[in-house]
Design a protein around this motif. Structure first.
Motif, PDB file in Angstrom:
ATOM      1  N   ARG A  27     -33.828  79.105  -2.453  1.00 16.78           N
ATOM      2  CA  ARG A  27     -32.668  79.088  -1.545  1.00 16.78           C
ATOM      3  C   ARG A  27     -31.821  80.341  -1.709  1.00 16.78           C
ATOM      4  NH1 ARG A  27     -28.936  73.878  -1.210  1.00 16.78           N
ATOM      5  NH2 ARG A  27     -27.457  75.575  -1.314  1.00 16.78           N
ATOM      6  N   ARG A  28     -31.597  80.725  -2.991  1.00 19.56           N
ATOM      7  CA  ARG A  28     -30.811  81.935  -3.278  1.00 19.56           C
ATOM      8  C   ARG A  28     -31.527  83.163  -2.726  1.00 19.56           C
ATOM      9  NH1 ARG A  28     -29.352  81.740  -9.560  1.00 19.56           N
ATOM     10  NH2 ARG A  28     -31.040  80.266  -9.742  1.00 19.56           N
ATOM     11  N   GLN A  29     -32.877  83.187  -2.899  1.00 18.70           N
ATOM     12  CA  GLN A  29     -33.673  84.321  -2.423  1.00 18.70           C
ATOM     13  C   GLN A  29     -33.551  84.453  -0.902  1.00 18.70           C
ATOM     14  OE1 GLN A  29     -36.037  86.388  -4.525  1.00 18.70           O
ATOM     15  NE2 GLN A  29     -35.656  87.620  -2.714  1.00 18.70           N
ATOM     16  N   LYS A  30     -33.673  83.328  -0.200  1.00 18.40           N
ATOM     17  CA  LYS A  30     -33.585  83.343   1.265  1.00 18.40           C
ATOM     18  C   LYS A  30     -32.222  83.854   1.723  1.00 18.40           C
ATOM     19  CE  LYS A  30     -36.911  79.944   2.837  1.00 18.40           C
ATOM     20  NZ  LYS A  30     -37.093  78.511   2.948  1.00 18.40           N
ATOM     21  N   ALA A  31     -31.171  83.370   1.061  1.00 19.36           N
ATOM     22  CA  ALA A  31     -29.806  83.761   1.444  1.00 19.36           C
ATOM     23  C   ALA A  31     -29.617  85.267   1.249  1.00 19.36           C
ATOM     24  CB  ALA A  31     -28.792  82.979   0.603  1.00 19.36           C
ATOM     25  N   ILE A  32     -30.132  85.810   0.143  1.00 16.21           N
ATOM     26  CA  ILE A  32     -29.974  87.243  -0.131  1.00 16.21           C
ATOM     27  C   ILE A  32     -30.798  88.064   0.870  1.00 16.21           C
ATOM     28  CG2 ILE A  32     -30.516  89.074  -1.799  1.00 16.21           C
ATOM     29  CD1 ILE A  32     -29.616  87.194  -3.996  1.00 16.21           C
ATOM     30  N   ASP A  33     -32.040  87.639   1.107  1.00 18.00           N
ATOM     31  CA  ASP A  33     -32.896  88.355   2.070  1.00 18.00           C
ATOM     32  C   ASP A  33     -32.227  88.415   3.446  1.00 18.00           C
ATOM     33  OD1 ASP A  33     -34.767  88.794   0.135  1.00 18.00           O
ATOM     34  OD2 ASP A  33     -36.126  87.187   0.760  1.00 18.00           O
TER      35      ASP A  33
ATOM     36  N   LEU B 215     -35.718  87.697  -7.495  1.00 19.96           N
ATOM     37  CA  LEU B 215     -34.399  87.380  -6.926  1.00 19.96           C
ATOM     38  C   LEU B 215     -33.366  88.392  -7.418  1.00 19.96           C
ATOM     39  CD1 LEU B 215     -32.393  85.384  -5.487  1.00 19.96           C
ATOM     40  CD2 LEU B 215     -32.231  84.186  -7.648  1.00 19.96           C
ATOM     41  N   GLU B 216     -33.453  88.724  -8.694  1.00 20.72           N
ATOM     42  CA  GLU B 216     -32.487  89.668  -9.278  1.00 20.72           C
ATOM     43  C   GLU B 216     -32.649  91.056  -8.673  1.00 20.72           C
ATOM     44  OE1 GLU B 216     -29.189  89.792 -11.005  1.00 20.72           O
ATOM     45  OE2 GLU B 216     -30.329  87.930 -11.124  1.00 20.72           O
ATOM     46  N   LYS B 217     -33.901  91.418  -8.370  1.00 16.86           N
ATOM     47  CA  LYS B 217     -34.185  92.713  -7.731  1.00 16.86           C
ATOM     48  C   LYS B 217     -33.559  92.753  -6.344  1.00 16.86           C
ATOM     49  CE  LYS B 217     -37.355  95.941  -9.147  1.00 16.86           C
ATOM     50  NZ  LYS B 217     -38.571  96.159  -9.858  1.00 16.86           N
ATOM     51  N   SER B 218     -33.701  91.654  -5.601  1.00 17.22           N
ATOM     52  CA  SER B 218     -33.109  91.578  -4.263  1.00 17.22           C
ATOM     53  C   SER B 218     -31.593  91.657  -4.365  1.00 17.22           C
ATOM     54  CB  SER B 218     -33.499  90.273  -3.572  1.00 17.22           C
ATOM     55  OG  SER B 218     -34.869  90.161  -3.481  1.00 17.22           O
ATOM     56  N   ASN B 219     -31.048  90.997  -5.393  1.00 17.62           N
ATOM     57  CA  ASN B 219     -29.611  91.007  -5.640  1.00 17.62           C
ATOM     58  C   ASN B 219     -29.117  92.436  -5.864  1.00 17.62           C
ATOM     59  OD1 ASN B 219     -27.352  89.413  -5.827  1.00 17.62           O
ATOM     60  ND2 ASN B 219     -28.231  88.132  -7.449  1.00 17.62           N
ATOM     61  N   LEU B 222     -29.114  94.307  -2.644  1.00 16.12           N
ATOM     62  CA  LEU B 222     -27.962  93.905  -1.835  1.00 16.12           C
ATOM     63  C   LEU B 222     -26.700  94.632  -2.308  1.00 16.12           C
ATOM     64  CD1 LEU B 222     -26.734  91.973   0.324  1.00 16.12           C
ATOM     65  CD2 LEU B 222     -26.439  90.310  -1.494  1.00 16.12           C
ATOM     66  N   ARG B 223     -26.527  94.697  -3.631  1.00 21.24           N
ATOM     67  CA  ARG B 223     -25.355  95.378  -4.191  1.00 21.24           C
ATOM     68  C   ARG B 223     -25.333  96.845  -3.780  1.00 21.24           C
ATOM     69  NH1 ARG B 223     -26.638  93.246  -9.365  1.00 21.24           N
ATOM     70  NH2 ARG B 223     -25.884  91.133  -9.441  1.00 21.24           N
ATOM     71  N   GLU B 224     -26.514  97.482  -3.825  1.00 26.19           N
ATOM     72  CA  GLU B 224     -26.597  98.904  -3.452  1.00 26.19           C
ATOM     73  C   GLU B 224     -26.215  99.110  -1.993  1.00 26.19           C
ATOM     74  OE1 GLU B 224     -30.390 100.674  -4.477  1.00 26.19           O
ATOM     75  OE2 GLU B 224     -30.092 100.029  -6.551  1.00 26.19           O
ATOM     76  N   ILE B 225     -26.730  98.229  -1.124  1.00 33.96           N
ATOM     77  CA  ILE B 225     -26.411  98.348   0.312  1.00 33.96           C
ATOM     78  C   ILE B 225     -24.908  98.171   0.530  1.00 33.96           C
ATOM     79  CG2 ILE B 225     -26.771  97.319   2.598  1.00 33.96           C
ATOM     80  CD1 ILE B 225     -29.609  96.556   1.693  1.00 33.96           C
ATOM     81  N   GLU B 226     -24.344  97.166  -0.163  1.00 35.50           N
ATOM     82  CA  GLU B 226     -22.905  96.903  -0.015  1.00 35.50           C
ATOM     83  C   GLU B 226     -22.088  98.103  -0.500  1.00 35.50           C
ATOM     84  OE1 GLU B 226     -22.639  92.012  -0.260  1.00 35.50           O
ATOM     85  OE2 GLU B 226     -22.550  93.173  -2.107  1.00 35.50           O
ATOM     86  N   LYS B 227     -22.554  98.723  -1.590  1.00 33.47           N
ATOM     87  CA  LYS B 227     -21.857  99.906  -2.109  1.00 33.47           C
ATOM     88  C   LYS B 227     -21.912 101.035  -1.097  1.00 33.47           C
ATOM     89  CE  LYS B 227     -22.354  99.646  -7.079  1.00 33.47           C
ATOM     90  NZ  LYS B 227     -23.218 100.059  -8.169  1.00 33.47           N
ATOM     91  N   LYS B 228     -23.101 101.240  -0.511  1.00 30.98           N
ATOM     92  CA  LYS B 228     -23.276 102.313   0.473  1.00 30.98           C
ATOM     93  C   LYS B 228     -22.352 102.098   1.665  1.00 30.98           C
ATOM     94  CE  LYS B 228     -28.029 103.788  -0.097  1.00 30.98           C
ATOM     95  NZ  LYS B 228     -29.389 103.529   0.395  1.00 30.98           N
ATOM     96  N   ILE B 229     -22.284 100.846   2.126  1.00 32.33           N
ATOM     97  CA  ILE B 229     -21.434 100.533   3.286  1.00 32.33           C
ATOM     98  C   ILE B 229     -19.968 100.799   2.937  1.00 32.33           C
ATOM     99  CG2 ILE B 229     -20.585  98.635   4.737  1.00 32.33           C
ATOM    100  CD1 ILE B 229     -23.441  97.526   4.716  1.00 32.33           C
ATOM    101  N   ALA B 230     -19.569 100.331   1.750  1.00 33.49           N
ATOM    102  CA  ALA B 230     -18.177 100.526   1.305  1.00 33.49           C
ATOM    103  C   ALA B 230     -17.868 102.021   1.200  1.00 33.49           C
ATOM    104  CB  ALA B 230     -17.966  99.854  -0.041  1.00 33.49           C
ATOM    105  N   PHE B 231     -18.841 102.794   0.700  1.00 33.96           N
ATOM    106  CA  PHE B 231     -18.655 104.241   0.538  1.00 33.96           C
ATOM    107  C   PHE B 231     -18.528 104.906   1.908  1.00 33.96           C
ATOM    108  CE2 PHE B 231     -20.342 108.582  -0.114  1.00 33.96           C
ATOM    109  CZ  PHE B 231     -19.472 109.000  -1.085  1.00 33.96           C
TER     110      PHE B 231
END
Lengths: 46, 234
Positions: A27-33, B215-219, B222-231
């Motif tokens: 679920r967490r993976q889907k939300a992040i993707d 999942l952590e890699k995707s996380n 996501l953080r990098e994209i958010e940083k880029k947008i904020a920048f």
């Protein structure tokens, strides 16, 4: 076959924990993707 | 699309599990002989013991990667420690919950404040606190360093849990695998079944670790994209 209800309960608990965890991660993976796709689309639009 | 190393590892461990899990269930329920005094209730131990040992492995991985993080400041090591801590708690809970289910008919009580049980409970609570700490503190270098030191301190409890049986008077059964010796009374077929279950749970741990790391890699992405947008907005 005595105490089968205890044996059944113990194995059920282990399976519930494992599947519950996998469900939570998926679920967490889907939300992040989904969020990544949204942000990338926003970025390409800008 | 070409698969990453992590996805390949996930696939291989998943395929192995597909073979090992039915084998472990067969070994625990059919292959292993029924124990004389406890009967079929003893079969709980084929999942209960591996859950406990794998939680120890997971916490050692947490400590190992936390030390590696403190030495190198590589953020990925910190992330692996976090993923492994979640799994340590998961397997530890499996051990803590199945224990009382076995104890009720065997000891006639769900729980006893026995040194082994209590120290295991403390260990799990310690790493639940670690996970809570990770979600509360700022996700920066300082927060990660603090969590890494905390995680390293936690493994002090593992030898206490394991050796509590020898240190104090306890009603918990003595180990039959590590430190049990050949005269532990464990039938060779039971030993084989338990070893297969250990292997299966270890592969399960690796599989879940790879899934969690993805999942952590995707996380991280996501953080990098958010940083880029904020920048770009500044």
């Amino acid at each position: 076959m005595e105490n089968m209800e205890y044996l059944f309960s113990a194995y059920t608990v282990v399976w519930l924990l494992i599947f519950g965890y996998m469900f939570s991660v998926s679920r967490r993976q889907k939300a992040i993707d989904k969020k990544i796709v949204q942000l990338e689309e926003m970025g390409s639009d800008a | 699309m070409k698969k990453t190393k992590l996805e390949r590892a996930e696939l291989i461990s998943g395929a192995l599990l597909f073979i090992l899990m039915p084998l472990a269930i067969y070994m625990a329920f059919i292959y292993a002989p029924t124990e004389k005094t406890m009967g079929d209730l003893q079969r709980i131990l084929y999942f209960h013991v591996p859950c406990g040992i794998i939680s120890f492995v997971a916490f050692f991985v947490v400590a190992g990667y936390s030390i590696a993080f403190l030495r190198t400041r590589n953020r990925w090591y910190d992330r692996i420690a976090l993923c492994s801590a979640e799994l340590g708690v998961l397997f530890g809970l499996g051990n803590l919950i199945t224990g009382p289910i076995w104890a009720k008919p065997a000891w006639n009580t769900w729980w006893s404040w026995d040194p082994r049980l209590t120290s295991m409970l403390v260990l799990i609570l310690f790493y639940i606190a670690y996970l809570m700490l990770r979600s509360f503190v700022e996700d920066d270098d300082k927060g990660s360093r603090f969590a890494a030191v905390y995680a390293i301190v936690g493994i002090v409890d593992i030898p206490i849990v394991y050796f509590s049986i020898w240190f104090w008077r306890t009603i918990h059964p003595t180990p039959v695998i590590f430190g049990g010796g050949e005269d532990s009374g464990l039938h060779p077929d039971m030993r084989l079944a338990l070893n297969i279950c250990f292997l299966t749970f270890f592969v399960l741990y690796l599989f879940l670790l790879f899934v969690r790391m993805r999942l952590e890699k995707s996380n991280e992405k996501l953080r990098e994209i958010e940083k880029k947008i904020a920048f770009s907005q500044n």
